[in-house]
Design an enzyme around this catalytic site. Structure first.
Site, PDB file in Angstrom:
ATOM      1  N   GLY A 151       6.343 -57.584   8.232  1.00  0.00           N
ATOM      2  CA  GLY A 151       5.916 -56.365   7.550  1.00  0.00           C
ATOM      3  C   GLY A 151       4.416 -56.180   7.720  1.00  0.00           C
ATOM      4  CB  ILE A 153       0.798 -59.349   4.854  1.00  0.00           C
ATOM      5  CG1 ILE A 153       0.220 -58.437   3.766  1.00  0.00           C
ATOM      6  CG2 ILE A 153       0.013 -60.651   4.945  1.00  0.00           C
ATOM      7  CD1 ILE A 153       0.348 -58.970   2.344  1.00  0.00           C
ATOM      8  NE  ARG A 233       4.539 -62.097  -5.528  1.00  0.00           N
ATOM      9  CZ  ARG A 233       3.331 -61.627  -5.208  1.00  0.00           C
ATOM     10  NH1 ARG A 233       2.480 -62.366  -4.521  1.00  0.00           N
ATOM     11  NH2 ARG A 233       2.965 -60.420  -5.577  1.00  0.00           N
ATOM     12  CD  GLU A 262       0.957 -68.445  -8.288  1.00  0.00           C
ATOM     13  OE1 GLU A 262       0.453 -67.431  -8.812  1.00  0.00           O
ATOM     14  OE2 GLU A 262       1.289 -68.504  -7.100  1.00  0.00           O
ATOM     15  CG  HIS A 281      -1.733 -65.653  -6.369  1.00  0.00           C
ATOM     16  ND1 HIS A 281      -0.470 -65.571  -6.878  1.00  0.00           N
ATOM     17  CD2 HIS A 281      -1.872 -64.561  -5.556  1.00  0.00           C
ATOM     18  CE1 HIS A 281       0.127 -64.479  -6.417  1.00  0.00           C
ATOM     19  NE2 HIS A 281      -0.698 -63.859  -5.603  1.00  0.00           N
ATOM     20  CB  ALA A 283      -4.134 -64.660  -0.044  1.00  0.00           C
TER      21      ALA A 283
HETATM   22  N1  NAD Z   1      -1.211 -64.133  -2.025  1.00  0.00           N
HETATM   23  C1  NAD Z   1      -1.552 -62.904  -2.366  1.00  0.00           C
HETATM   24  O1  NAD Z   1      -2.621 -62.709  -2.976  1.00  0.00           O
HETATM   25  C2  NAD Z   1      -0.683 -61.738  -1.973  1.00  0.00           C
HETATM   26  C3  NAD Z   1      -1.221 -60.444  -2.013  1.00  0.00           C
HETATM   27  C4  NAD Z   1      -0.425 -59.348  -1.587  1.00  0.00           C
HETATM   28  C5  NAD Z   1       0.886 -59.570  -1.171  1.00  0.00           C
HETATM   29  N2  NAD Z   1       1.394 -60.854  -1.177  1.00  0.00           N
HETATM   30  C6  NAD Z   1       2.781 -61.092  -0.751  1.00  0.00           C
HETATM   31  O2  NAD Z   1       2.871 -61.030   0.671  1.00  0.00           O
HETATM   32  C7  NAD Z   1       4.233 -60.769   1.029  1.00  0.00           C
HETATM   33  C8  NAD Z   1       4.301 -59.780   2.190  1.00  0.00           C
HETATM   34  O3  NAD Z   1       3.749 -58.538   1.788  1.00  0.00           O
HETATM   35  P1  NAD Z   1       3.780 -57.254   2.754  1.00  0.00           P
HETATM   36  O4  NAD Z   1       2.859 -56.259   2.162  1.00  0.00           O
HETATM   37  O5  NAD Z   1       3.619 -57.676   4.168  1.00  0.00           O
HETATM   38  O6  NAD Z   1       5.304 -56.772   2.532  1.00  0.00           O
HETATM   39  P2  NAD Z   1       6.189 -55.859   3.500  1.00  0.00           P
HETATM   40  O7  NAD Z   1       7.250 -55.285   2.638  1.00  0.00           O
HETATM   41  O8  NAD Z   1       5.327 -54.948   4.304  1.00  0.00           O
HETATM   42  O9  NAD Z   1       6.845 -56.916   4.514  1.00  0.00           O
HETATM   43  C9  NAD Z   1       7.821 -57.857   4.152  1.00  0.00           C
HETATM   44  C10 NAD Z   1       8.716 -58.058   5.372  1.00  0.00           C
HETATM   45  O10 NAD Z   1       9.574 -59.179   5.132  1.00  0.00           O
HETATM   46  C11 NAD Z   1      10.813 -58.880   5.757  1.00  0.00           C
HETATM   47  N3  NAD Z   1      11.836 -59.776   5.231  1.00  0.00           N
HETATM   48  C12 NAD Z   1      12.565 -59.648   4.113  1.00  0.00           C
HETATM   49  N4  NAD Z   1      13.412 -60.700   3.994  1.00  0.00           N
HETATM   50  C13 NAD Z   1      13.195 -61.505   5.065  1.00  0.00           C
HETATM   51  C14 NAD Z   1      13.738 -62.737   5.502  1.00  0.00           C
HETATM   52  N5  NAD Z   1      14.698 -63.357   4.797  1.00  0.00           N
HETATM   53  N6  NAD Z   1      13.292 -63.283   6.652  1.00  0.00           N
HETATM   54  C15 NAD Z   1      12.322 -62.663   7.371  1.00  0.00           C
HETATM   55  N7  NAD Z   1      11.762 -61.492   7.009  1.00  0.00           N
HETATM   56  C16 NAD Z   1      12.182 -60.925   5.862  1.00  0.00           C
HETATM   57  C17 NAD Z   1      11.038 -57.408   5.464  1.00  0.00           C
HETATM   58  O11 NAD Z   1      11.988 -56.840   6.348  1.00  0.00           O
HETATM   59  C18 NAD Z   1       9.628 -56.851   5.670  1.00  0.00           C
HETATM   60  O12 NAD Z   1       9.429 -56.416   7.013  1.00  0.00           O
HETATM   61  C19 NAD Z   1       4.942 -60.298  -0.260  1.00  0.00           C
HETATM   62  O13 NAD Z   1       5.702 -61.382  -0.775  1.00  0.00           O
HETATM   63  C20 NAD Z   1       3.790 -60.038  -1.199  1.00  0.00           C
HETATM   64  O14 NAD Z   1       4.178 -60.235  -2.532  1.00  0.00           O
HETATM   65  C21 NAD Z   1       0.647 -61.919  -1.557  1.00  0.00           C
END
Ligand code: NAD
Length: 323
Positions: A151, A153, A233, A262, A281, A283
């Site tokens: 997706g 990120i 997550r 956390e 947390h 990032a």
């Molecule tokens: N650490 C942090 O501070 C922080 C900050 C923002 C987001 N995040 C997390 O980063 C993650 C990604 O965010 P994003 O904005 O890229 O989301 P996004 O929705 O753009 O991308 C997620 C992707 O994962 C894919 N996916 C779903 N299930 C899957 C599986 N079983 N195997 C492989 N791919 C799968 C989806 O098809 C999608 O393309 C989320 O969990 C979000 O909560 C963390």
């Protein structure tokens, strides 16, 4: 137009005040934690921006003038979306405010482990001037970087990994195996990624399918000496399985920003693993992402209340029935 920030733990709302002044609207800050507090505080407001306060159907029924709810962040689990849609209340979030930052963080965790930085730094400060503890380090160019979840990120992380010299592959059920993404990332099945990747970087949402995706079975399939990066997550990774894999040497290292619990408990076994690089947390955070989160969360609500389509809308069906 009057907009209420129902609650937030930000140091200041100067960014929001600037956006409000530019739009010529009245902005008020409250610190509501319960439904009752939101109902009392938001009685005369057209829109609300919320961090953690519960915005339930009951709250919406008590606020018949409410047109828009904006969430500081990506997740909207504190809001009853169905209830909002049924009442014509537009919900917005800020899904991409941290894409650059989280992908930077993932790459930095991978690069830190690839060069043994944190361990060498710790040992140098303790009086050692040796490379022995981090051997074998392998040159980045030529290593395979596997992105699980292509997706926003995941794709950004893949692009940056390419820039460092990694060969980048990935897996995502939304992508067809055997194709390439717009960034040229080769799409494989997850099993194929685990077989080939020297670094596995997780970028999936947490849901019933991905909870404990990384467990003993998953780790049994990765290459010996692989590195695991998790900035998505905490619940996606079973910590105890990672500790076992680090101790057995199956994993060379783990770079983790998120945890099942956390803050990370002070007695967590991860804390004594020398090749675990751990961050709290963090990032998502940069001054730029923080500013973008605040200004865009408010701007979305202002736009809805002004009758315009916001940049981000979580429940587009509500626009048609908009109050
Ligand atoms: N650490 C942090 O501070 C922080 C900050 C923002 C987001 N995040 C997390 O980063 C993650 C990604 O965010 P994003 O904005 O890229 O989301 P996004 O929705 O753009 O991308 C997620 C992707 O994962 C894919 N996916 C779903 N299930 C899957 C599986 N079983 N195997 C492989 N791919 C799968 C989806 O098809 C999608 O393309 C989320 O969990 C979000 O909560 C963390």
């Amino acid at each position: 137009m009057r907009i209420l920030i129902t609650d937030c733990d930000h140091d200041s709302i100067a960014v929001e005040q600037e956006v409000a002044a530019a739009a010529g609207i009245e902005l008020v800050l409250a610190q509501c934690h319960t439904e009752e507090e939101v109902i009392a505080a938001a009685a005369d407001f057209d829109g609300i921006v919320v961090q953690y306060a519960p915005i339930t159907a009951r709250v919406m029924d008590a606020l018949p003038q409410l047109k828009a709810i904006g969430r500081y962040g990506v997740g909207v689990d504190t809001l009853d979306i169905e209830a909002a849609t049924a009442r014509g209340i537009v919900v917005s979030n800020v899904p991409d405010y941290g894409t650059e930052d989280v992908s930077d963080h993932s790459i930095c965790l991978a690069a830190t482990l690839a060069r043994g930085i944190t361990r060498l730094d710790r040992e140098l400060r303790a009086g050692s001037f040796s490379l022995e503890s981090v051997k074998p380090l392998r040159r980045i160019r030529g290593r395979v970087f596997g992105v699980i979840g292509l997706g926003l990120i995941g794709a950004a992380t893949g692009r940056k990994a390419k820039g460092l010299g990694y060969q980048v592959i990935g897996s995502d059920p939304a992508r067809e195996t055997g194709t390439r993404t717009e960034d040229g990332i080769e799409v494989f099945t997850m099993e194929q990624v685990l077989e080939q990747a020297d670094v596995i970087s997780l970028h999936v949402p947490l849901n019933a399918h991905t909870h404990h995706l990384v467990n003993d079975d998953f780790l049994a399939k990765v290459k010996d000496g692989a590195v695991l990066i998790n900035t998505c997550r905490g619940g996606v990774v079973e910590s105890a399985a990672v500790v076992r894999a680090l101790r057995s040497g199956k994993l060379y290292g783990a770079g983790l920003d998120v945890f099942e619990e956390e803050p990370l408990p002070v007695d967590s076994d991860l804390l004594t693993e020398p090749n675990a690089v751990l961050t709290p947390h963090a990032a998502w955070y940069s001054e730029e992402s923080y500013t973008e989160l605040k200004s865009r969360a408010l701007q979305n609500v202002i736009d809805v209340c002004a009758g315009k389509e916001p940049r981000n809308i979580y429940n587009p069906a509500a626009l048609a029935a908009s109050r």
